[in-house]
Scaffold this motif. Structure first.
Motif, short mmCIF file in Angstrom:
data_model
loop_
_atom_site.label_atom_id
_atom_site.label_comp_id
_atom_site.label_asym_id
_atom_site.label_seq_id
_atom_site.Cartn_x
_atom_site.Cartn_y
_atom_site.Cartn_z
N VAL A 208 0.87 -1.18 0.00
CA VAL A 208 0.00 0.00 0.00
C VAL A 208 0.90 1.23 0.00
CG1 VAL A 208 -1.74 1.29 1.28
CG2 VAL A 208 -1.83 -1.20 1.21
N PRO A 209 0.73 2.12 -0.96
CA PRO A 209 1.63 3.28 -1.02
C PRO A 209 1.51 4.14 0.23
CG PRO A 209 0.34 3.08 -3.04
CD PRO A 209 -0.26 2.13 -2.06
N THR A 210 2.64 4.64 0.67
CA THR A 210 2.72 5.61 1.76
C THR A 210 3.52 6.80 1.27
OG1 THR A 210 4.78 4.74 2.65
CG2 THR A 210 2.74 3.71 3.43
N PRO A 211 3.48 7.93 1.97
CA PRO A 211 4.33 9.04 1.54
C PRO A 211 5.80 8.64 1.41
CG PRO A 211 2.73 9.80 3.15
CD PRO A 211 2.59 8.30 3.08
N ALA A 212 6.27 7.78 2.32
CA ALA A 212 7.68 7.38 2.27
C ALA A 212 7.97 6.50 1.06
CB ALA A 212 8.06 6.66 3.55
N THR A 213 7.08 5.53 0.74
CA THR A 213 7.35 4.67 -0.43
C THR A 213 7.24 5.46 -1.72
OG1 THR A 213 5.03 3.93 -0.56
CG2 THR A 213 6.55 2.62 0.80
N ARG A 214 6.31 6.42 -1.77
CA ARG A 214 6.22 7.27 -2.97
C ARG A 214 7.49 8.11 -3.11
NH1 ARG A 214 0.51 7.58 -1.76
NH2 ARG A 214 0.90 9.33 -0.35
#
Length: 885
Positions: free
Chosen positions: A187-193
């Motif tokens: 699930v995308p998070t600000p950190a993974t983006r």
């Protein structure tokens, strides 16, 4: 497990009620059970949430409905029914409260109280858990369209009332966001983006080209031509429409519309055609053009045809500085250049499904405007399906009056049942589930498209996906029988009333297949085709093909039809119900061919009879030479049908590549629960269409639909490759906007753009160098570099210009990536050039919040929130960044 909670005070009321019943006897009991008084629908609320997707090793999910009563009277034990739509098939045996949940057809459900359900008193609630196959991981998956029908004391139904207070619980736990043990998509998070976008370095706005899609060749020259507001456009005979279109486009940059003329030799812009053999255009394409900007002599656009001149005009508009659109003024300095250009593929299409959810004429025109600017030339207009018929046909008023409306009904005498949350009202003003295009509307769309060199290809989806037409013609049959005209009643009937066939379509319908053994079916189809042909002729718009659908005919159709039994017995070459699909296609193809119209259809139309419902692919050799054009969609990575397009092209079919993994724009951009869209084919971001390799599509594969890495060098070793001799059989590429989730025009626009621009790039631009590499690692590295350049072009030029040219267009603004480490905020965005704004006090960022341009120190414990904005101040989804571990 039964979850059924009643508060203590409610239990005490039941004790008191029991005492009163004993005291006053049957009279009071009869009064208490009359149950004719209910709280208004606006005093009810429904909360739905997913408990887990891990039931039965991840093959089923469990969710819950909570019905709360906020009114002053009890919701009784009888005399009410709750209706809703849900795209999953609830297992009736899994229902955990004393209620019954029944799927009526398709995705339409009703919930009714059992006899032992106690009243839901004011302030109380009822919680019901259910299970269903599959999984749900997004807000868009939730049931929708809730409404309640109450009955009075005599059992008469009151008008349905919408329950508008509906809440979808957030998806926060892994059991809610994972589709099962095999799901590895994060699930995308600000950190993974932020990590994903770090390679997308921002570049100077002019460093990555100025025109999308990329022209075949661009030769920059010194200097610029000063294009003034009083400029004149001179055009050769027959190019008046192209001159008017260009003048309208340039007005947005010049502040006024240039004058068009046939005679002014001193005109700033000249439009002309090349004479045979087109010496001014270095290609044989009918859509080729040459754009020349000379500092001294002005601007010349030379096209091989009218279409080429039009596309040259679009490139000129794209070539202008974006600043000119932000602040129209005169003169505009147009950099000197020579552009030689022609499309890679003849077919560059976009499909729009208006049957599931209706789109207005204005919304369709807005979409056509964007298509035209990015040189897409085919509008695939999906006008009919199970859930709606959207085109008025003269002499068949029930098609729209019944088949074009959805609302509350249990017999579908007047209109269809609700689907996709369309609600109880059949009025087009109340619901996107209702509506249609009059003959005048359709003519308006045709003429609008023609002026922009877009061919409208209508789709009449048959023999499956035909429920709206079937129900409409049943209504016609009833009307004419009641009038005593039995012969006319039979003339257009599409079902066998004695048919006992047992089947279920992918979407859950058990009655959505036309009976292909009735002569009246072919009379109906001929009438519809003649209507289309007449409309296109009246508009002066071409109708080279009609798309007949032909997809997803469920197994078992026609097996119980006495009419088909008789037809099979007397028809040579038809030995059973399984032969009827191909036989139908042949007959319908003949109907079209006699009218000079080709048959297009989804990939099933090009397959052998036994293969159209399976992963097997054996081309139907009988139709190869009959001008049948398959549109191939089912290439789910790892699904076994990835080579279907190549098998059909190698057999000789003209194929349009419409692969779900790269071109289904109803798929969600990402796995984030609030990113609406489907995901059965995976997640389709803006890069997916850009990454597609038409002549070696296996190079496009990175991960399976569940997120597992793919090694294209080994994963497709057994798959058929496209023969060099069959490359010309790949007619082009097409994006699909299926309509199930397009409940508003802004949702259609959000799902279309910016993915549409990546589709245009891949359909028009020359074959990119990275696509020729055989080493998958080198290919992915070079593709990443190319994507960085294209992403910068979108963020710096294309989307800002789109905002200015079409200020109401609601394209997707990608959420920022961000991280806070050691007290410093770092942020980025998927399309560099778009503005990212932030706050550190927990408030939602606005268009006046600080713009992120470099790392920002933030105080310990601050709440950091960010949003992406367009040039007009419209913001995307807000993201919150943790500032502590």
């Amino acid at each position: 497990m039964l979850v059924f909670r009643l508060r203590f005070a409610r239990s005490m009321r039941h004790i008191l009620l029991s005492f009163l019943l004993l005291l006053f006897g049957g009279t009071l009991a009869a009064h208490a059970q009359s149950d004719a008084t209910h709280p208004p629908a606006d005093e009810l609320s429904i909360r739905w949430g997913v408990e887990t997707n891990r039931v039965d090793d991840g093959n089923r999910f469990r969710s819950s409905f909570t019905i709360a009563n906020h009114g002053d009277v009890a919701l009784g034990t009888t005399h009410w029914t709750l209706y809703f739509n849900f795209s999953r098939q609830i297992d009736p045996a899994s229902v955990t409260a004393p209620v019954r949940i029944t799927r009526l057809n398709g995705d339409f459900y009703r919930l009714e109280p059992d006899a032992d359900l106690p009243p839901i008193e004011p302030g109380d609630q009822l919680r019901v858990t259910v299970e269903a196959p599959g999984s749900v991981i997004k807000r868009i998956d939730a049931p929708a369209g809730f409404y309640v029908v109450f009955k009075d004391a005599e059992g008469r139904a009151r008008p349905p009332a919408v329950v508008s207070d509906v809440t979808v619980e957030p998806f926060t736990r892994p059991a809610q966001t994972s589709r099962g043990p095999g799901d590895t998509w994060p699930v995308p998070t600000p950190a993974t983006r932020y990590a994903d976008h770090r390679s997308l370095t921002a570049r100077p706005p002019d460093a990555e080209g100025r025109i999308v899609p990329t022209p075949d060749s661009i030769h920059r020259r010194p200097g610029a031509f000063a294009l003034r507001a009083d400029a004149t456009i001179r055009y050769e005979a027959g190019l008046a429409a192209e001159a008017r279109q260009l003048a309208a486009g340039l007005a947005a940059a010049l502040g006024r519309r240039p004058r068009t003329t046939r005679t002014d030799s001193a005109a700033a812009i000249t439009l002309r055609r090349a004479e045979a053999p087109r010496p001014a255009v270095d290609t044989a394409s009918a859509e080729a053009y040459r754009l020349t900007v000379d500092p001294e002599t002005g601007i010349t656009i030379t096209g091989a045809t009218d279409a080429g001149v039009f596309y040259g005009g679009q490139s000129l508009e794209a070539w202008l500085p974006v600043a000119a659109y932000r602040a129209p003024s005169s003169p505009v300095d147009v950099p000197a250049v020579q552009v030689l250009d022609a499309p890679r593929f003849d077919h560059r299409g976009l499909h729009l499904d208006v049957a599931r959810n209706m789109q207005s004429v204005a919304a369709v025109k807005r979409l056509l405007d964007i298509m035209a600017f990015y040189k897409l030339n085919t509008f695939h207009f999906h006008l009919t399906d199970d859930e709606g018929w959207r085109l008025a046909v003269e002499g068949l008023p029930e098609l729209t009056r019944v088949g074009g409306r959805r609302g509350h009904t249990l017999d579908e005498q007047a209109h269809l049942m609700p689907s996709y949350g369309s609600g109880p009202s059949p009025s087009p003003e109340a619901s996107r589930g209702s509506g249609w295009y009059s003959r005048a509307d359709y003519l308006d769309i045709l003429r609008y498209a023609k002026a922009r060199h877009i061919t409208v290809m209508p789709e009449i989806d048959v023999p499956g996906h035909a429920r709206a037409a079937i129900q409409a013609m049943e209504a016609r049959t009833r009307r004419l029988r009641a009038a005593g005209d039995t012969a006319a009643a039979r003339a257009y009937r599409l079902r066998d009333p004695a048919d006992t066939s047992d089947y279920e379509s992918v979407q859950g319908w058990d009655d959505n297949v036309m009976n292909v053994c009735r002569p009246s079916t072919y009379r109906f189809l001929s009438t519809v085709v003649d209507e289309l042909r007449g409309l296109h002729e009246a508009a002066g718009a071409p109708l080279p093909a009609v798309h007949v659908g032909g997809d997803e005919v469920p197994e078992g159709a026609w097996a119980g039809s006495p009419i088909c039994d008789d037809y099979i017995a007397r028809t040579e070459g038809v030995d059973g119900a399984d032969d009827l699909f191909g036989h139908f296609l042949g007959r319908f193809q003949d109907t079209l061919a006699t009218r000079g119209i080709a048959m297009a259809g989804w990939e099933e139309v090009g397959l052998e009879e036994a293969d159209h419902r399976s992963a097997t692919t054996t081309p139907n050799e009988a139709l190869v030479d009959d001008d049948v054009q398959p549109y191939v969609w089912s290439n789910i990575w790892g699904g076994g049908t990835e080579d279907r397009a190549y098998r059909l092209a190698n057999a000789g079919y003209d194929v349009v590549m419409a692969q779900a993994t790269n071109f289904y724009f109803d798929m969600a951009y990402s796995k984030h629960p609030r990113e609406d869209g489907y995901y059965w084919a995976g997640f389709v971001d803006t890069k997916a269409p850009f990454a597609f390799v038409p002549f070696d599509l296996y190079k496009s594969a990175d991960r399976t639909r569940m997120g597992h890495p793919i090694d294209p060098d080994t994963a497709f070793a057994d798959q058929v490759r496209l023969a060099d001799t069959a490359r010309n059989n790949i007619r082009g590429l097409q994006g699909q906007l299926w309509g199930e989730t397009l409940r508003k025009p802004d949702r259609m626009e959000y799902m279309a753009v910016p993915r549409l621009l990546s589709l245009a790039e891949r359909a028009w631009a020359p074959r990119p160098g990275w696509a020729t590499l055989d080493d998958s690692g080198a290919l992915r590295a070079r593709r990443a570099e190319a994507w960085t350049a294209f992403a910068n072009r979108l963020g710096h030029r294309e989307l800002p210009r789109l905002s200015i040219r079409h200020p109401d267009w609601s394209y997707r603004l990608p959420p920022p990536g961000a991280t806070v480490e050691a007290g410093t905020l770092r942020a980025n965005v998927a399309l560099p050039g778009l503005a990212v704004r932030y706050t550190t006090d927990g408030t939602r960022p606005t268009a006046t919040s600080p713009r992120y341009t470099a790392p920002v120190p933030v105080p310990e414990g601050a709440t950091v929130r960010l949003r992406t904005f367009d040039t007009l101040g419209r913001g995307g989804r807000t993201v919150t960044v943790p500032t502590s571990p």
